[in-house]
Write an enzyme that holds these catalytic residues in place. Sequence first.
Site, PDB file in Angstrom:
ATOM      1  N   TYR A  14       0.812  -1.221   0.000  1.00 38.29           N
ATOM      2  CA  TYR A  14       0.000   0.000   0.000  1.00 38.29           C
ATOM      3  C   TYR A  14       0.844   1.269   0.000  1.00 38.29           C
ATOM      4  CZ  TYR A  14      -3.581  -3.350   1.272  1.00 38.29           C
ATOM      5  OH  TYR A  14      -4.430  -4.429   1.281  1.00 38.29           O
ATOM      6  N   HIS A  19      -4.514   5.945  -1.436  1.00 40.87           N
ATOM      7  CA  HIS A  19      -5.204   5.719  -0.167  1.00 40.87           C
ATOM      8  C   HIS A  19      -4.292   5.962   1.035  1.00 40.87           C
ATOM      9  CE1 HIS A  19      -9.106   4.661   1.197  1.00 40.87           C
ATOM     10  NE2 HIS A  19      -8.857   3.449   1.621  1.00 40.87           N
ATOM     11  N   TYR A  60      -5.564  -0.946   9.321  1.00 41.31           N
ATOM     12  CA  TYR A  60      -6.179  -0.836   8.001  1.00 41.31           C
ATOM     13  C   TYR A  60      -7.223   0.263   8.061  1.00 41.31           C
ATOM     14  CZ  TYR A  60      -3.580  -4.852   6.479  1.00 41.31           C
ATOM     15  OH  TYR A  60      -2.544  -5.695   6.169  1.00 41.31           O
ATOM     16  N   ASN A  62     -10.303   0.886   7.176  1.00 38.59           N
ATOM     17  CA  ASN A  62     -11.696   0.766   7.599  1.00 38.59           C
ATOM     18  C   ASN A  62     -11.878   0.590   9.099  1.00 38.59           C
ATOM     19  OD1 ASN A  62     -12.064   0.933   4.874  1.00 38.59           O
ATOM     20  ND2 ASN A  62     -12.895  -1.128   4.634  1.00 38.59           N
TER      21      ASN A  62
END
EC number: 3.1.1.29
Length: 186
Positions: A14, A19, A60, A62
Site C-alpha cells: 500500500y 489511499h 487498516y 476501515n
Amino acid sequence: MKLIVGLGNPGDEYDKTRHNLGFMVIDKIAEKLNVKLDKEKFNGIFYKGENYIISKPLTYMNNSGNFVYDIKNFFDIEIDNIIIIYDEIDLKVGQASIKIKGSANGQRGMQSIIEKLKTENIKRIKIGVSRPLYEPVSSYILKKIPENEKETFEKVIDELADKLLTYIFNDFKTFINVSKLKNSKK
C-alpha cells in the site's frame, strides 16, 4: 495535547498509493521535525512531543476508529484537538480542503472514527485524488500514484506538513489563518 492522525493501510503493497496520502503527510511532518514514529501501541505507531502526537493507525483504513478511540482516551485528548488526514475522491488531484465537522461522505476510515468517537465534530483534512472514470474506486485508490501525479502530491504533502506544523506549535485558528485550504462546514 493535539493529535494528528494520517489514515492509510499498513504494508509495503500500500506504500505510495492514493489511499495512503494521510500516512505520507505524517511521514513528512516527522521528517521536518527530525523525529521518528517510535512508539507502537493501540495497533498504531506514533511520536509524542510535548504537546502533540503525530500518528498512523496500523488497523487498516476501515478500522481506523479503534486506534483513534484508544489513543484519544489513553492521552485524554479532547475531540476538538484532533485532526484526521485522508484521501478524497470528490476533490481534484492535489486539491486539499479542511472540514470542521460532518459526515464521512463514504470514506470508510473517517466513518469508523465517527462511529467510535460518537460524533461528526471532528476536524479533517482531505486530499483530492479525483474520482476514477473507468475503474472501481476500490482498485483506483489502492494503485501506486502514477508518475504524472507524483509531483503534484509531493507538493501538497509538503505544504500540508508545513501548515500542520503551524497547528502543532500554535492553535487551530492560526492554522486556519495561514492556510489556503478551502474551509467546508458541511
